[in-house]
Design an enzyme around this catalytic site. Structure first.
Site, PDB file in Angstrom:
ATOM      1  N   LYS A  22     -54.277  60.900   8.460  1.00 31.06           N
ATOM      2  CA  LYS A  22     -53.051  61.738   7.911  1.00 31.06           C
ATOM      3  C   LYS A  22     -51.914  60.887   7.439  1.00 31.06           C
ATOM      4  O   LYS A  22     -51.331  61.198   6.241  1.00 31.06           O
ATOM      5  CB  LYS A  22     -52.710  62.954   8.640  1.00 31.06           C
ATOM      6  CG  LYS A  22     -51.517  63.597   8.247  1.00 31.06           C
ATOM      7  CD  LYS A  22     -50.889  64.582   9.362  1.00 31.06           C
ATOM      8  CE  LYS A  22     -49.753  65.082   8.841  1.00 31.06           C
ATOM      9  NZ  LYS A  22     -48.967  65.727  10.022  1.00 31.06           N
ATOM     10  N   ASN A  23     -51.564  60.232   8.298  1.00 29.68           N
ATOM     11  CA  ASN A  23     -50.283  59.572   7.876  1.00 29.68           C
ATOM     12  C   ASN A  23     -50.291  58.566   6.863  1.00 29.68           C
ATOM     13  O   ASN A  23     -49.437  58.285   6.048  1.00 29.68           O
ATOM     14  CB  ASN A  23     -49.792  58.773   9.173  1.00 29.68           C
ATOM     15  CG  ASN A  23     -49.229  59.609  10.261  1.00 29.68           C
ATOM     16  OD1 ASN A  23     -48.891  60.884   9.869  1.00 29.68           O
ATOM     17  ND2 ASN A  23     -49.167  59.485  11.581  1.00 29.68           N
ATOM     18  N   ARG A  97     -42.865  67.863   5.125  1.00 30.63           N
ATOM     19  CA  ARG A  97     -42.302  66.607   5.447  1.00 30.63           C
ATOM     20  C   ARG A  97     -42.528  65.590   4.569  1.00 30.63           C
ATOM     21  O   ARG A  97     -41.860  65.014   4.032  1.00 30.63           O
ATOM     22  CB  ARG A  97     -42.120  66.580   6.927  1.00 30.63           C
ATOM     23  CG  ARG A  97     -41.315  65.287   7.102  1.00 30.63           C
ATOM     24  CD  ARG A  97     -40.875  64.875   8.699  1.00 30.63           C
ATOM     25  NE  ARG A  97     -40.266  63.873   8.433  1.00 30.63           N
ATOM     26  CZ  ARG A  97     -38.790  63.976   8.701  1.00 30.63           C
ATOM     27  NH1 ARG A  97     -38.344  65.048   8.301  1.00 30.63           N
ATOM     28  NH2 ARG A  97     -38.162  62.646   8.780  1.00 30.63           N
ATOM     29  N   ASP A 121     -42.793  69.355  11.670  1.00 30.18           N
ATOM     30  CA  ASP A 121     -42.942  69.664  13.374  1.00 30.18           C
ATOM     31  C   ASP A 121     -41.399  69.859  13.879  1.00 30.18           C
ATOM     32  O   ASP A 121     -40.526  69.088  13.268  1.00 30.18           O
ATOM     33  CB  ASP A 121     -43.575  68.526  13.978  1.00 30.18           C
ATOM     34  CG  ASP A 121     -45.084  68.484  13.898  1.00 30.18           C
ATOM     35  OD1 ASP A 121     -45.618  69.815  13.551  1.00 30.18           O
ATOM     36  OD2 ASP A 121     -45.651  67.800  14.142  1.00 30.18           O
ATOM     37  N   ASP A 319     -47.328  59.303  18.530  1.00 30.02           N
ATOM     38  CA  ASP A 319     -48.336  60.330  18.544  1.00 30.02           C
ATOM     39  C   ASP A 319     -49.261  60.580  19.441  1.00 30.02           C
ATOM     40  O   ASP A 319     -49.935  61.605  19.644  1.00 30.02           O
ATOM     41  CB  ASP A 319     -48.912  60.151  17.042  1.00 30.02           C
ATOM     42  CG  ASP A 319     -48.079  60.619  16.101  1.00 30.02           C
ATOM     43  OD1 ASP A 319     -46.925  61.141  16.086  1.00 30.02           O
ATOM     44  OD2 ASP A 319     -48.366  60.174  14.789  1.00 30.02           O
ATOM     45  N   MET A 341     -38.707  57.854  21.185  1.00 31.78           N
ATOM     46  CA  MET A 341     -38.570  58.274  19.639  1.00 31.78           C
ATOM     47  C   MET A 341     -38.287  59.700  19.536  1.00 31.78           C
ATOM     48  O   MET A 341     -37.337  60.056  18.408  1.00 31.78           O
ATOM     49  CB  MET A 341     -39.697  57.996  18.685  1.00 31.78           C
ATOM     50  CG  MET A 341     -39.985  56.322  18.626  1.00 31.78           C
ATOM     51  SD  MET A 341     -41.200  55.796  17.702  1.00 31.78           S
ATOM     52  CE  MET A 341     -40.676  56.052  16.221  1.00 31.78           C
TER      53      MET A 341
END
EC number: 2.5.1.7
Length: 438
Positions: A22-23, A97, A121, A319, A341
């Site tokens: 996804k990223n 986003r 998110d 993640d 983070m």
């Protein structure tokens, strides 16, 4: 609205294949705006966030053809920049986003861009400063309208320069790189992110005609070129899914083979799970996890309690910290989870405590997990998914728990995981999607 109903406590068995990353997809798909020539991209995950971005590009004027379930062609020949000022764009862009990733390519090719403040998110503050400070270094000027949360950026001519990024942001680095490839002169980016997904973007841009060196390091040197051409690109498998499936196997005492993982791109991920006591074996480009009755958390060399923390690549990805936390609940031993983070990503632990886990939430960033060593199985409950990664962590907990669990707000999970219930059912999970009245 939908929910997952899960009957837990069942051992799973079989093979499972991770989706495309996804990223990486959000960066790679945005990069098609850098050229008017055709680009073919494969292994694109069929998930909500990526599909929303593809839909946004289509509205912007990109000609898109779907060749198969995971392969598309993109041709950004006739871009309608006026669409960026429309209410439709403000609504669509604000809900995603990843929409911020189109700013760099638009600036590079057209000299201007507009973007609503992106959503995403609710995992804590996720600032965009790195993106816009980088654009400013290249010569762009931006204005933020606080009334309608809308950014406008102008750059009639981008010029290469030296910049030291204020943080090693993956999306920030990617956005600045995409802006710099068509800038005049040489751009040097220090403290650049060096995640595999950023490396993939740089390699694709080089195939398109860009001149980027230092790929894989935190010092990138970009010589601007006049124009870019078309190419073909295949995305990596999603490392977050791979880590999630490792955790799933351990929690459910299952024998699972994760197929086609691009093992050499996983960094420290396998080693972190090994430190939790999980046995896993590399078989070619697959990961085999045998069924384990128990697993024991390692300690530091001096015998002190292990700490697992997130860090920029090649450190451990944030993640997967929620997955590690869940897995630790049924291990022997204790571990301190330090989420550096994001300040809201540990706020799902109350659900795990309700399921019977022993966790002390020290503050918004740290949780001490006291492993139960399977002395007491987690129990099924009804719960709500707060974000994508926590949702999958709770799903894994539910699959290992005794009895029935219901997870609401699974639209969050759908944003990041493709056909997750079908793939889990294929290896024996008792999970079904049910409609819920709002």
């Amino acid at each position: 609205m939908s929910a997952f109903e899960i009957i837990g406590g069942k051992k799973l068995k079989g093979e499972i294949t991770p989706q495309g990353a996804k990223n990486e997809a959000l960066q790679i798909v945005s990069a098609v705006l850098l050229t008017e020539e055709k680009i073919t991209i494969s292994n694109i995950p069929d998930i909500v966030d990526v599909n929303k971005l593809i839909d946004l590009l289509k509205d912007l004027g990109v000609t898109i053809e779907r060749l198969s379930k995971d392969t598309y062609t993109f041709e950004a020949k006739n871009i309608d920049l006026e669409y960026l000022n429309s209410d439709k764009f403000k609504k669509k862009g604000g809900a995603l986003r990843g929409s911020v990733m189109i700013v760099g390519p638009l600036l590079a090719r057209f000299g201007k861009a507009y973007i609503p403040k992106p959503g995403g998110d609710k995992i804590g503050r996720r600032r965009l400063d790195t993106h816009f400070l980088g654009f400013e270094k290249l010569g762009a000027k931006f204005h933020y309208n606080s009334v309608d949360n809308f950014f406008s950026v102008d750059a009639s001519e981008l010029k290469g320069t030296y910049m030291l990024l204020d943080e090693a942001s993956v999306t920030g680095t990617a956005n600045v790189v995409m802006a710099a490839v068509l800038a005049k002169g040489t751009t040097t980016i220090y403290n650049a992110a060096c995640e595999p997904y950023l490396q993939q973007l740089c390699k694709m841009l080089n195939r398109m005609g860009a001149k980027i060196s230092g790929i894989g390091s935190n010092l990138l040197i970009i010589e601007g070129v006049e124009k870019l051409g078309g190419t073909e690109h295949r995305m990596l498998p999603d490392m977050i899914e791979i880590g999630s499936f490792i955790g799933l196997a351990a929690m459910t005492q299952s024998e699972i083979t994760i197929k086609n993982v691009a093992y050499d791109e996983l960094g420290v991920i396998p080693e972190v799970f090994k430190r939790l006591g999980i046995k896993l074996e590399r078989r070619g480009d697959d990961i085999y996890i045998p069924s384990q009755e128990s697993y024991e958390i390692d300690t530091f060399i001096d015998g002190s309690i292990l700490t697992i923390a997130d860090a920029p690549w090649p450190g451990f990805t944030p993640d997967l910290l929620s997955i590690v936390l869940v897995v630790a609940t049924q291990a022997k031993g204790s571990v301190l989870i330090h989420q550096k983070m994001f300040e809201s990503r540990l706020f799902f632990v109350d659900k795990l405590i309700d399921m019977g886990a022993q966790i002390i939430l020290c503050d918004p960033h740290r949780a001490n997990v006291i492993g139960l060593g399977r002395r007491n199985q987690l129990r099924g409950i009804s719960m709500t998914s707060p974000d994508i990664r926590a949702g999958v962590s709770l799903l894994i907990a539910a699959l290992s728990a005794e009895g029935k669990s219901t997870i609401y707000n699974i639209d969050q999970i759908d944003r990041g995981y493709q056909d997750i219930e079908e793939r889990l059912r294929a290896i024996g999970a008792d999970i079904k999607r049910v409609a819920v009245n709002e």
